[in-house]
Structure formats: C-alpha cells, structure tokens
Design an enzyme around this catalytic site. Structure first.
Site, PDB file in Angstrom:
ATOM      1  N   GLY A  33      12.710  -7.848  12.524  1.00 11.55           N
ATOM      2  CA  GLY A  33      12.448  -6.922  11.415  1.00 11.55           C
ATOM      3  C   GLY A  33      13.460  -5.802  11.237  1.00 11.55           C
ATOM      4  O   GLY A  33      14.336  -5.872  10.374  1.00 11.55           O
ATOM      5  N   ASP A  34      13.343  -4.700  12.049  1.00 10.96           N
ATOM      6  CA  ASP A  34      14.304  -3.606  11.914  1.00 10.96           C
ATOM      7  C   ASP A  34      15.019  -3.373  13.241  1.00 10.96           C
ATOM      8  O   ASP A  34      15.369  -2.255  13.594  1.00 10.96           O
ATOM      9  CB  ASP A  34      13.606  -2.328  11.430  1.00 10.96           C
ATOM     10  CG  ASP A  34      12.475  -1.911  12.356  1.00 10.96           C
ATOM     11  OD1 ASP A  34      11.973  -0.796  12.224  1.00 10.96           O
ATOM     12  OD2 ASP A  34      12.104  -2.724  13.240  1.00 10.96           O
ATOM     13  N   GLU A  35      15.225  -4.463  13.973  1.00 10.80           N
ATOM     14  CA  GLU A  35      15.922  -4.408  15.256  1.00 10.80           C
ATOM     15  C   GLU A  35      17.257  -5.117  15.147  1.00 10.80           C
ATOM     16  O   GLU A  35      17.340  -6.213  14.597  1.00 10.80           O
ATOM     17  CB  GLU A  35      15.117  -5.169  16.313  1.00 10.80           C
ATOM     18  CG  GLU A  35      14.017  -4.386  16.974  1.00 10.80           C
ATOM     19  CD  GLU A  35      13.346  -5.268  18.012  1.00 10.80           C
ATOM     20  OE1 GLU A  35      12.168  -5.582  17.819  1.00 10.80           O
ATOM     21  OE2 GLU A  35      14.029  -5.665  18.976  1.00 10.80           O
TER      22      GLU A  35
END
Lengths: 195, 341
Positions: free
Chosen positions: B238-240
């Site tokens: 996701g936002d990694e």
C-alpha cells in the site's frame, strides 16, 4: 486446422473486404481473438464457425466465397509468395495441372504438419481433364476452382471449369483447356523471390 | 573428335549443361544451358583448363590428369566472374571426353545470376524442386520467425507487467524479492531502506483515492530522483516502499539520503487545487553490520528499525541495531503494524 489455412482466410477477408468486416466475422464466430497465427494449429470447428459467419456477413454461398478465396490466393500481391510456389509446378498450364498430384507432398515438404487433401489429375482427351480432390477438407474443391481459374490467367491460358459435385466426399472438377497461349500471362522468373 | 548427331541430341535433352572436349582438352561443343552461363563468349576452341579452376582433383598439370580423376569427379569454378562453383563428371571416350556439369548447392544463386528458367534444366533434374524447397522453406521460416518475434514481445511485456507496480511504475514486491534473492550469499555489501508514509491514510480518507494515487505517484518520483540509477526502488505494499542500495553501507551518507527523502516528501503536493500533506518514517539495515544475515532477515531488521522510528515520533529515521527486536518492538506496536500494513 492448420494456422496457415485460417490465416489465408483472414488475409483474404481483410484485404478484400476490410478489417472491420473481419472483426465482425470473428465476433459473430465467437473466436475471442481476431488474429490467427500462421504457424499454430487450431480446432477444426473454429474454421467452420468462421466460414459460416463469413457467409452470413457477406450474404453469399459458401461455394462462392471459397472460390473467391482461391482466386485471391493466386492473384493478390499480399500472397505473392504462394503464387510463386505454385508456378514452380511447371512451364505451362498443363505442366502445372500435372504438378497438382504432388501438391500435398510439396506442401508437407515446406511445412510438415500442413496436410492438404490428395489430388489426382486425369486427362480424358487432349485438352480435357478431371481433377479429383480426395476427402479431408470439405469445400477444398471450390478453393481449387478459384486457384485453377487464377492460375490459368497467370499462365495466359483460357480454360473452362466446372465443379462436378462431390462423390463420396471427393470433389471433382472438370477442366477444359480451350487455348494454352491465349494471352500474355504474368512473368515468372525462377531466381527472383517475392519480398 | 566426338561428332555424332544422335549423341548431341541425347545430351541436349538428358543433361543440357555439358561440354565436349577433344583429346587435348580443347572445347569442341557446348550444351545449350552451359552456353547460357557465358552468353557472349565463344567457348569452343578454348582449353578446358583455361576456363576453369579445379579444386578436385587439385594437382592438374595436363588434361590427361583430369581423365585419371577418381570416378571422373570434378569440383571446379569459372576463372572469370561470376566465378560460379560447379560440380562435374568427366567421361573419357574415343577421340576426347564428355563433361557433364551441374550447380550443386549453388543453384539458387546461379539461377538468379544467369536468369535461368526451368527449360534450362532436364525435366528429371531435381534443380527446380530444390529451388522450390529453398523458397518454400524461407517463406515458412519467415512465418515462424514472425511468430517467435510476437511471442517474445508478448513474453517481455508480460514479464514487465509482472515485475512493475502499474500505478507508480516502480518495481513491485515480486521484483524486490527477486532482487533480494540474488543477494543471498553474494557477499556484495548493500543497505535496505524501508519507508512507510505518514498521514497517507488521512489523504485517502479526506481527499479520496484519486488523490491517494496521485500522492503515491509523486512519492515514487521523489524516490527515483533521490536515488542512483543502480538502486532498486520498489513499492512493497500500500504505502510502503523499499530501496535497495548496492555497495552503499556508509551510515552518514544513508542518513543524509533518508533526511532528504523525508524533507522532500513533506513538501505539500497539490492535487486539483487541494493541498496534500504527508510525511515518512524510515528504517535502515546494512548488510555489513549484520554479517551472515540473509536478505529477508535484513529486510525484517529494516522493518523493525522503521517501527522504532515510528515509535519515536513521525518523520523519523533509525538504523537497525542489535537488541531493537526486544526493547523497541513491543507487542502493542506489532499489533498496530498489523493493522496499518
């Protein structure tokens, strides 16, 4: 059915009637794709579905469509390579007719999984022949009608052809050679390959 | 001298590419196809050995040596251009010799060079079939080649899609795992940077997924701009994000890079007139500090450093150090990580 045969049908429809109509045909036949690969093999039913859809799209009989396909294969620049390979059959139209007996063998020599129906030429009397196309590819006789007609033009010969119907799955074509050197014909040089 | 009309008529039909020679090896008669190879030249009266260069038999001093050739077999080529290679068969007769010639494998070029037609070959000569086969073969090969090219293009594009994160154009998790797997036991020093965005969830929740996607694309751009071409930048989830730095293990340098990344990511991004503000936390693990550590273990350490950084407040960065596992990664954080991941 060999991809080369399917591809020939695709090439005929695209170059004669346009790619839009070919897409109509493949959609109506429920193919799920629009490009046949020449060097792959497909289920026989697919070819039959395509031909059925094509006849509906063009509103013409299958025999007419197949004869036009045969004419296309010899006379259209897009398939010049095939016309050249057929011209290797002989110096004259009669030589060419006699070479048809070995056409399936020649085809297999080039592409070993391409199986064409056996053919047999008989000379009934000088200038009058019958060509029997053995069973295996229904409608092949009509394609051969178109090929024989277009090759006569190619050699500059004047012929009359008649599809004498099917007998036990074999199709018979009556060939009357009216004049061997009727017109100029198209040039054929052994050493000049089609691009 | 051989002179017999029946013989000539027979030779013209059976093997139109022949020559008759007299006892001294001078050409006395030339078959019709043979003459086509030298259309403007009178061959009669010339010495056979002056016309041709012999490679078999090689040591030919006199014409009589030719007649002694084993089985009458000759390999020869014209002395003048085009120097077409020919195969020959010589048969000595009372009053001279007959030489039958053929192109062998050079028939494809010869037909082109001399504009030959099928009438130039005897009707039992397989030359035309050979030409047919050569041409049919090249047509079929071309069709196969086209198929191979299309299949190869499809394969490349499928592979590219499978290794690329389609939203950001970065490598995806699978690609990253490939890169890491290649590092196992490699001995090449490297560092792993694990980046997790802060406040990204708020952007998504308040401004919508389109804004979130836009932010991820901008983040990807910053990560690529701030790293070297040889570094691997991957969107791991996701936002990694994960960056693999080859041959870079210097703490101060990595720290500067991490700081610069955070600074740039904190600059507001504008999406359709709205300002999107995010930040990032970063954990770093260095292969040389943890010898004999496999790449996945090192990734796990970068992960722990990241959560240590998060625990110390947003927009922080930490290097992994021994003991972090126990002291700075308590169960409550492991749970919060499971929720956000």
């Amino acid at each position: 059915m060999h991809g080369l045969i399917n591809r020939a049908i695709q090439s005929f429809v695209c170059n004669t009637y346009g790619e839009d109509r070919w897409r109509n045909v493949t959609e109506a036949a429920g193919l799920g794709f629009s490009d046949f690969e020449a060097m792959l093999t497909y289920e026989d039913d697919l070819t039959d579905d395509v031909l059925n859809a094509l006849c509906v799209e063009l509103r013409r009989d299958r025999s007419e469509v197949l004869e036009d396909l045969g004419t296309y294969l010899v006379s259209h620049p897009a398939v010049e390579a095939l016309r050249r390979l057929l011209r290797f059959g002989g110096e004259t139209y009669v030589d060419f007719l006699y070479s048809l007996d070995e056409l399936p063998g020649r085809a297999r020599l080039a592409v070993n999984d391409l199986v064409l129906p056996a053919m047999e030429l008989r000379e009934i009397r000088p200038g009058q022949f019958s060509l029997t196309c053995e069973p295996g590819l229904p409608g092949f006789g009509w394609v051969m009608m178109g090929i024989l007609r277009a090759m006569a033009d190619d050699y500059g010969s004047l012929v009359m052809l008649e599809h004498a119907g099917a007998r036990g799955g074999a199709e018979v074509i009556a060939i009357l050679l009216v004049e061997s050197a009727f017109a100029e014909g198209r040039a054929f040089e052994l050493g000049v390959r089609a691009g | 001298m051989i002179q017999n009309d029946d013989l000539l008529r027979m030779l013209n039909l059976l093997c139109p590419m022949y020559m008759l020679l007299d006892e001294s090896g001078v050409v006395t008669h030339v078959g019709p196809t043979m003459q086509k190879l030298r259309p403007d030249e009178v061959l009669e009266g010339q010495r056979f050995l002056d016309l041709f260069d012999l490679t078999r038999p090689r040591c030919v001093g006199a014409f009589t040596d030719l007649l002694a050739a084993k089985g009458g077999k000759l390999n020869l080529s014209f002395r003048t251009a085009p120097r077409t290679a020919l195969k020959g068969l010589i048969v000595g007769m009372t009053g001279g010799a007959v030489v039958k010639l053929s192109f062998g494998i050079s028939v494809v070029e010869a037909v082109r060079d001399y504009h030959l037609t099928s009438a130039d070959f005897s009707s039992t000569d397989p030359a035309i079939e050979l030409l047919y086969l050569a041409e049919a073969n090249s047509v079929a090969m071309e069709a196969s080649r086209q198929l191979n090219l299309r299949l190869q293009a499809a394969k490349i594009s499928a592979e590219e899609q499978a290794f690329t994160d389609t939203l950001t154009g970065l490598k995806n998790r699978r690609a990253m795992e490939h890169v890491l797997a290649r590092k196992a036991g490699g001995g090449m020093p490297y560092a792993l940077m694990h980046i997790d965005l802060d406040f990204f969830k708020q952007v998504n929740d308040t401004l919508g997924h389109a804004a979130g996607d836009y932010v991820l694309q901008q983040v990807a751009r910053v990560l690529v701009e701030e790293t070297r071409r040889e570094d691997t930048v991957a969107r791991a989830g996701g936002d990694e994000f994960v960056i693999v730095f080859d041959h870079l293990t210097d703490r101060p340098r990595l720290q500067r890079i991490a700081r610069r990344l955070i600074d740039r990511l904190e600059q507001p991004m504008r999406f359709h007139g709205q300002s999107c503000r995010i930040s990032a936390s970063i954990g770093i693990a260095i292969s040389t500090e943890m010898p004999d550590c496999d790449p996945l273990e090192l990734l796990n350490q970068a992960d722990m450093a990241l959560y240590a950084a998060k625990r110390g407040g947003r927009a922080g960065m930490r290097f992994y150090s021994r003991g972090m596992d126990v002291t700075e990664f308590p169960t409550d954080l492991a749970q919060s990580r499971a929720r956000t991941g």
